[in-house]
Write a protein that holds these residues in place. Structure first.
Motif, PDB file in Angstrom:
ATOM      1  N   GLY A  52       0.816  -1.219   0.000  1.00  0.00           N
ATOM      2  CA  GLY A  52       0.000   0.000   0.000  1.00  0.00           C
ATOM      3  C   GLY A  52       0.843   1.259   0.000  1.00  0.00           C
ATOM      4  N   ALA A  53       0.226   2.342  -0.443  1.00  0.00           N
ATOM      5  CA  ALA A  53       0.925   3.628  -0.491  1.00  0.00           C
ATOM      6  C   ALA A  53       1.253   4.145   0.907  1.00  0.00           C
ATOM      7  CB  ALA A  53       0.064   4.646  -1.240  1.00  0.00           C
ATOM      8  N   GLU A  54       0.373   3.875   1.864  1.00  0.00           N
ATOM      9  CA  GLU A  54       0.587   4.344   3.230  1.00  0.00           C
ATOM     10  C   GLU A  54       1.804   3.673   3.857  1.00  0.00           C
ATOM     11  OE1 GLU A  54      -1.802   4.642   7.498  1.00  0.00           O
ATOM     12  OE2 GLU A  54      -2.886   4.128   5.650  1.00  0.00           O
ATOM     13  N   ASP A  56       4.328   2.336   2.259  1.00  0.00           N
ATOM     14  CA  ASP A  56       5.515   2.808   1.540  1.00  0.00           C
ATOM     15  C   ASP A  56       5.933   4.186   2.037  1.00  0.00           C
ATOM     16  OD1 ASP A  56       7.430   2.488  -0.777  1.00  0.00           O
ATOM     17  OD2 ASP A  56       6.428   4.355  -1.353  1.00  0.00           O
ATOM     18  N   ALA A  57       4.954   5.059   2.250  1.00  0.00           N
ATOM     19  CA  ALA A  57       5.250   6.406   2.744  1.00  0.00           C
ATOM     20  C   ALA A  57       5.849   6.348   4.151  1.00  0.00           C
ATOM     21  CB  ALA A  57       3.973   7.249   2.741  1.00  0.00           C
TER      22      ALA A  57
END
Length: 336
Positions: A52-54, A56-57
């Motif tokens: 997920g992008a979260e 990864d961030a």
């Protein structure tokens, strides 16, 4: 520190505790970095599995914070000179220019006060001479904290301000100069012999705000070292004895710095950067008009956030100097 006779000499004990605290701080920072770097592969794997992008961030944020912490630790390790861990005795002096330069000197003092607050340092004012119209002609203060001298020694030199003068009814652009001189507050165990015949001690009433029981005695002290012409004043205490002791300590620190310069035959290292408080001597230019720019002429480091710098955000300039950054050919043209 566990020895029975450790506290028999309190001054020596404080020195040992300060050194131990510095070493402990470096070791704790090193261990914390080690744990953080060891966790990164695990966090990376978790981020990949999540997809997920979260996640990864979050991983990228942790990498950035680890890199920042590693850079800060590296910077601390660059401060390896024995004097770097000492407190710093600083003097700000206004250059030629009357009220303009005095106001600029007071702005510099505020900048370093804000910077000290950001770093958790304490500032102890020793002496201050106010300007006739505004600002200050000169002041002396001590910055107290771990590695205080190591950091602020990078700021030694002449600082140049370009702005529309608030004191000019025609709103013309003015250039002002002020200098910062920095020396380490030497420990009592360093032997500096000062003969009584080599000094002249004058006492006078302290300046500043009045009030009941204030400035009614000759508590301020001015010590002149006759062979070198050095003058040290102190008026922050009500006791003449305490003011004299502080002034003598500052005089010893300045004489020690001078002797160290002579032994290393590198006088320019400490005083050459400052020199005359005027054109061609500045280490940094602060331009508020006609554009916004603060530029260090030694390293080429620059920023357009002039208000942030004047509010004490000067760590980027200090770091560039400590890391030995040099200005490039593109930086050689001075600011107009």
């Amino acid at each position: 520190m566990s020895a029975p006779e450790f506290w028999s000499d309190r001054n020596a004990a404080r020195g040992v505790m300060s050194e131990a605290s510095g070493i402990k701080g470096k070791l704790e920072a090193f261990d914390a970095i080690g744990r953080r770097l060891a966790d990164l592969p695990v966090l990376e794997e978790m981020a990949r599995e999540d997809g997920g992008a979260e996640a990864d961030a979050e991983f990228r944020k942790e990498v950035a914070e680890a890199a920042k912490a590693l850079g800060e630790l590296e910077l601390r390790l660059l401060l390896g000179d024995p004097n770097d861990r000492l407190d710093a005795i600083c003097s700000i002096n206004a250059g030629a220019g009357g009220t303009e330069s005095c106001d600029w000197a007071s702005m510099l003092l505020r900048m370093y006060q804000r910077w000290a607050e950001r770093r958790g340092f304490k500032i102890e004012m020793i002496d201050m001479l106010e300007g006739e119209g505004a600002g200050i002609k000169n002041c002396t203060f001590v910055v107290r904290g771990e590695l205080a001298f190591g950091y602020i020694k990078c700021e030694r030199g002449v600082h140049r301000l370009v702005r529309i003068s608030p004191f000019d009814s025609n709103a013309r652009r003015h250039t002002s100069f002020a200098s910062l001189d920095v020396i380490a507050e030497i420990q009592d165990d360093i032997e500096i012999e000062i003969a009584d015949k080599d000094i002249r001690v004058d006492v006078y009433r302290a300046g500043g705000p009045g009030g009941q029981g204030v400035n009614t005695t000759d508590s301020a002290v001015r010590i002149t070292h006759i062979p070198t012409g050095m003058i040290v004043t102190c008026q922050n205490e009500r006791s003449q004895i305490k003011n004299r002791a502080t002034a003598m300590k500052i005089l010893k620190a300045r004489l020690y710095e001078l002797e160290m310069d002579k032994k290393r035959a590198e006088m320019e290292k400490y005083y050459g950067e400052k020199g005359q408080i005027g054109w061609g001597r500045q280490i940094r230019s602060y331009v508020l008009q006609p554009y916004q720019m603060v530029k260090d002429l030694r390293t080429g480091e620059q920023t357009s956030d002039t208000q942030g710098v004047l509010d004490g955000d000067i760590d980027a300039f200090i770091e560039a100097k400590l890391r030995g950054k040099k200005r490039t050919d593109a930086d050689d043209a001075d600011l107009e």
